[in-house]
Scaffold this motif. Structure first.
Motif, mmCIF file in Angstrom:
data_model
loop_
_atom_site.group_PDB
_atom_site.id
_atom_site.type_symbol
_atom_site.label_atom_id
_atom_site.label_comp_id
_atom_site.label_asym_id
_atom_site.label_seq_id
_atom_site.Cartn_x
_atom_site.Cartn_y
_atom_site.Cartn_z
ATOM 1 N N SER A 140 14.858 21.761 64.579
ATOM 2 C CA SER A 140 15.578 21.710 63.302
ATOM 3 C C SER A 140 15.423 20.350 62.652
ATOM 4 C CB SER A 140 17.059 22.052 63.509
ATOM 5 O OG SER A 140 17.632 21.196 64.484
ATOM 6 N N THR A 141 14.273 19.716 62.880
ATOM 7 C CA THR A 141 14.053 18.389 62.294
ATOM 8 C C THR A 141 13.972 18.448 60.772
ATOM 9 O OG1 THR A 141 11.670 18.677 62.631
ATOM 10 C CG2 THR A 141 12.897 17.488 64.340
ATOM 11 N N TYR A 142 13.448 19.545 60.233
ATOM 12 C CA TYR A 142 13.368 19.678 58.776
ATOM 13 C C TYR A 142 14.761 19.623 58.155
ATOM 14 C CZ TYR A 142 12.855 21.828 54.185
ATOM 15 O OH TYR A 142 12.926 22.083 52.835
ATOM 16 N N GLN A 143 15.688 20.356 58.777
ATOM 17 C CA GLN A 143 17.058 20.371 58.276
ATOM 18 C C GLN A 143 17.693 18.979 58.389
ATOM 19 O OE1 GLN A 143 15.617 22.520 60.238
ATOM 20 N NE2 GLN A 143 16.339 24.635 59.901
ATOM 21 N N ARG A 144 17.381 18.291 59.487
ATOM 22 C CA ARG A 144 17.923 16.944 59.666
ATOM 23 C C ARG A 144 17.385 15.988 58.598
ATOM 24 N NH1 ARG A 144 20.056 14.098 64.190
ATOM 25 N NH2 ARG A 144 19.897 11.845 63.897
ATOM 26 N N GLU A 145 16.082 16.091 58.331
ATOM 27 C CA GLU A 145 15.484 15.234 57.308
ATOM 28 C C GLU A 145 16.091 15.511 55.941
ATOM 29 O OE1 GLU A 145 11.341 15.986 57.628
ATOM 30 O OE2 GLU A 145 11.103 14.858 59.495
ATOM 31 N N ALA A 146 16.394 16.768 55.681
ATOM 32 C CA ALA A 146 17.011 17.118 54.402
ATOM 33 C C ALA A 146 18.385 16.472 54.270
ATOM 34 C CB ALA A 146 17.121 18.633 54.273
ATOM 35 N N MET A 147 19.150 16.494 55.356
ATOM 36 C CA MET A 147 20.476 15.876 55.326
ATOM 37 C C MET A 147 20.361 14.367 55.126
ATOM 38 S SD MET A 147 22.731 17.914 58.183
ATOM 39 C CE MET A 147 21.685 17.367 59.520
ATOM 40 N N GLU A 148 19.380 13.749 55.786
ATOM 41 C CA GLU A 148 19.208 12.312 55.648
ATOM 42 C C GLU A 148 18.781 11.941 54.232
ATOM 43 O OE1 GLU A 148 19.918 9.825 57.716
ATOM 44 O OE2 GLU A 148 20.805 11.321 59.045
ATOM 45 N N SER A 149 18.011 12.815 53.607
ATOM 46 C CA SER A 149 17.507 12.518 52.266
ATOM 47 C C SER A 149 18.611 12.497 51.219
ATOM 48 C CB SER A 149 16.426 13.534 51.870
ATOM 49 O OG SER A 149 16.985 14.825 51.657
ATOM 50 N N VAL A 150 19.701 13.211 51.485
ATOM 51 C CA VAL A 150 20.800 13.249 50.509
ATOM 52 C C VAL A 150 21.967 12.359 50.928
ATOM 53 C CG1 VAL A 150 20.186 15.583 49.787
ATOM 54 C CG2 VAL A 150 21.907 15.261 51.579
ATOM 55 N N LYS A 151 21.776 11.563 51.962
ATOM 56 C CA LYS A 151 22.865 10.731 52.463
ATOM 57 C C LYS A 151 23.415 9.806 51.387
ATOM 58 C CE LYS A 151 24.043 7.358 56.052
ATOM 59 N NZ LYS A 151 23.566 6.624 57.241
ATOM 60 N N GLU A 152 22.532 9.150 50.649
ATOM 61 C CA GLU A 152 22.992 8.233 49.615
ATOM 62 C C GLU A 152 23.759 8.955 48.514
ATOM 63 O OE1 GLU A 152 19.955 5.764 48.073
ATOM 64 O OE2 GLU A 152 19.386 4.913 50.020
ATOM 65 N N LEU A 153 23.300 10.156 48.174
ATOM 66 C CA LEU A 153 23.987 10.923 47.139
ATOM 67 C C LEU A 153 25.375 11.360 47.602
ATOM 68 C CD1 LEU A 153 21.034 13.139 45.847
ATOM 69 C CD2 LEU A 153 22.072 11.171 44.702
ATOM 70 N N VAL A 154 25.461 11.759 48.882
ATOM 71 C CA VAL A 154 26.764 12.145 49.432
ATOM 72 C C VAL A 154 27.715 10.947 49.439
ATOM 73 C CG1 VAL A 154 27.963 12.919 51.514
ATOM 74 C CG2 VAL A 154 25.829 14.024 50.825
ATOM 75 N N THR A 155 27.197 9.810 49.864
ATOM 76 C CA THR A 155 28.011 8.589 49.887
ATOM 77 C C THR A 155 28.504 8.229 48.492
ATOM 78 O OG1 THR A 155 26.778 7.752 51.800
ATOM 79 C CG2 THR A 155 28.017 6.137 50.492
ATOM 80 N N LYS A 156 27.617 8.333 47.520
ATOM 81 C CA LYS A 156 27.985 8.038 46.137
ATOM 82 C C LYS A 156 29.037 9.023 45.624
ATOM 83 C CE LYS A 156 26.076 7.532 41.483
ATOM 84 N NZ LYS A 156 24.869 7.645 40.623
ATOM 85 N N GLY A 157 28.840 10.310 45.949
ATOM 86 C CA GLY A 157 29.799 11.314 45.500
ATOM 87 C C GLY A 157 31.180 11.083 46.065
ATOM 88 N N ILE A 158 31.247 10.735 47.356
ATOM 89 C CA ILE A 158 32.546 10.469 47.978
ATOM 90 C C ILE A 158 33.164 9.219 47.384
ATOM 91 C CG2 ILE A 158 33.627 9.738 50.150
ATOM 92 C CD1 ILE A 158 31.760 11.708 51.573
ATOM 93 N N ALA A 159 32.357 8.186 47.163
ATOM 94 C CA ALA A 159 32.873 6.930 46.606
ATOM 95 C C ALA A 159 33.457 7.133 45.216
ATOM 96 C CB ALA A 159 31.757 5.893 46.571
ATOM 97 N N GLU A 160 32.838 7.995 44.431
ATOM 98 C CA GLU A 160 33.252 8.160 43.046
ATOM 99 C C GLU A 160 34.269 9.275 42.837
ATOM 100 O OE1 GLU A 160 29.678 8.725 40.838
ATOM 101 O OE2 GLU A 160 28.990 6.651 41.076
ATOM 102 N N LYS A 161 34.232 10.300 43.675
ATOM 103 C CA LYS A 161 35.014 11.497 43.389
ATOM 104 C C LYS A 161 36.177 11.760 44.349
ATOM 105 C CE LYS A 161 32.164 12.455 40.054
ATOM 106 N NZ LYS A 161 32.580 12.298 38.651
ATOM 107 N N LEU A 162 36.125 11.205 45.549
ATOM 108 C CA LEU A 162 37.191 11.490 46.511
ATOM 109 C C LEU A 162 38.463 10.759 46.111
ATOM 110 C CD1 LEU A 162 38.021 12.830 49.203
ATOM 111 C CD2 LEU A 162 37.311 10.731 50.352
ATOM 112 N N ASP A 163 39.556 11.490 46.002
ATOM 113 C CA ASP A 163 40.851 10.924 45.618
ATOM 114 C C ASP A 163 41.623 10.556 46.881
ATOM 115 O OD1 ASP A 163 43.235 10.185 44.538
ATOM 116 O OD2 ASP A 163 43.574 12.028 43.407
ATOM 117 N N ILE A 164 41.658 9.276 47.180
ATOM 118 C CA ILE A 164 42.325 8.799 48.385
ATOM 119 C C ILE A 164 43.817 9.126 48.380
ATOM 120 C CG2 ILE A 164 42.966 6.736 49.692
ATOM 121 C CD1 ILE A 164 40.112 7.515 50.120
#
Length: 330
Positions: A28-52
């Motif tokens: 399942s390395t393809y799936q892992r690479e896909a998750m790694e490729s969007v890591k920065e986008l996920v981090t950005k989304g949480i930083a901007e949209k998550l209501d603490i």
């Protein structure tokens, strides 16, 4: 009809389990690479949209991974999310949500846990009793590192701290357990009526104390550092546990059994191995008090003293207790 179709889909396409060469975990390395490729986008989304503000009242943060297989990818994706949430908290000057808390306080939402397990942990106190470090108090533990070879005042201070900690522990777990939930505990201690000087814990701590005194005499550590060092560990007897459970009132004792173990000549009763066990347990406290530089010398000396006095450990017993507590109904 819709629910039947959903059941068919959920039952029809499972990924291959296990960890064999053809398993999903190994392929399942393809799936892992896909998750790694969007890591920065996920981090950005949480930083901007998550209501603490939505998280703070519950004092907990829950993540659910909705997938169709098992394997390391789940851990990687959740790890990425946790890192992003940590950055979000830190960016707002809030406490890191992954900093561990003491189990003597609340850890989980109310009525959210069905079974707690704790093994060889509840002998550690939340802190050293303050009076042991007060030179003007009869309980001042000058030159001693524990209550097992100390004054009656020091023993009473440790007992009081143990009772306080256990009441806090039981109070917190009572709120977190569902009614009828269980706590399975293994706690080291000693049988009622047995002199503490006959225990393995007493001999172990006496030797460490002797090593520290030798190092004070050599000028390796200061006398002041030794006088302010006490190990926050308490050995209970079953009657003490029964007393705090009864006082708390939220639990019934379903099981309380003694689990004695005599030290074996060939396995446990080996000086090198025993010294390694002692270092694993106490090195963190030693470093915190005296610094990292003295640890090798201290535990080398401890190992030598063990070799000289190992025969003293033969008649001693290590005793622990299996306790099963049940949360009472309303």
């Amino acid at each position: 009809m819709a629910s039947q179709e959903i059941r068919k889909v959920s039952e029809a396409y499972p990924m291959k389990g296990g960890d064999g060469p053809d398993s999903y975990a190994k392929n399942s390395t393809y799936q892992r690479e896909a998750m790694e490729s969007v890591k920065e986008l996920v981090t950005k989304g949480i930083a901007e949209k998550l209501d603490i503000d939505l998280l703070l009242p519950s004092n907990s943060f829950h993540i659910a991974d909705l997938g169709c297989s098992v394997g390391p990818n789940t851990f990687s994706s959740v790890e990425n999310i946790l890192e992003a949430v940590e950055l979000k908290f830190q960016g707002q000057g809030l406490m890191n949500p992954r900093i561990s808390s003491s189990f003597y306080g609340r850890l989980f939402p109310s009525a959210s846990i069905h079974l707690f397990h704790s093994s060889f942990a509840l002998q550690w106190l939340s802190e050293v009793p303050k009076v042991l470090e007060d030179k003007n108090c009869p309980a001042w533990n000058k030159g001693r590192i524990h209550y097992l070879s100390s004054t009656d005042e020091a023993v009473r201070a440790y007992k009081a701290q143990y009772a306080k900690n256990m009441e806090s522990f039981l109070h917190a777990r009572a709120q977190e357990l569902v009614y009828g939930g269980l706590m399975v505990l293994i706690i080291p201690g000693y049988p009622q009526g047995t002199p503490l000087s006959h225990s393995v814990a007493y001999l172990t701590l006496r030797l460490i104390e002797a090593c520290l005194i030798d190092m004070v005499k050599k000028g390796v550590i200061s006398e002041e550092k030794l006088y302010s060092f006490n190990i926050p560990m308490y050995s209970m007897c079953p009657q003490e546990l029964e007393a705090v459970v009864e006082q708390n009132g939220s639990f019934s004792i379903e099981t309380l059994e003694t689990l004695p173990r005599v030290l074996a000549d060939d396995a446990v009763l080996n000086a090198k191995q025993f010294a390694a066990h002692g270092r694993a347990a106490f090195e963190g406290l030693i470093k915190q008090q005296f610094g990292k530089k003295i640890t090798n010398e201290l535990f080398d000396l401890y190992g030598k003293k063990l070799e000289e006095e190992l025969s003293m450990f033969k008649p001693r017993k290590t005793t622990s207790f299996l306790v099963v507590l049940k949360r009472k109904e309303k």
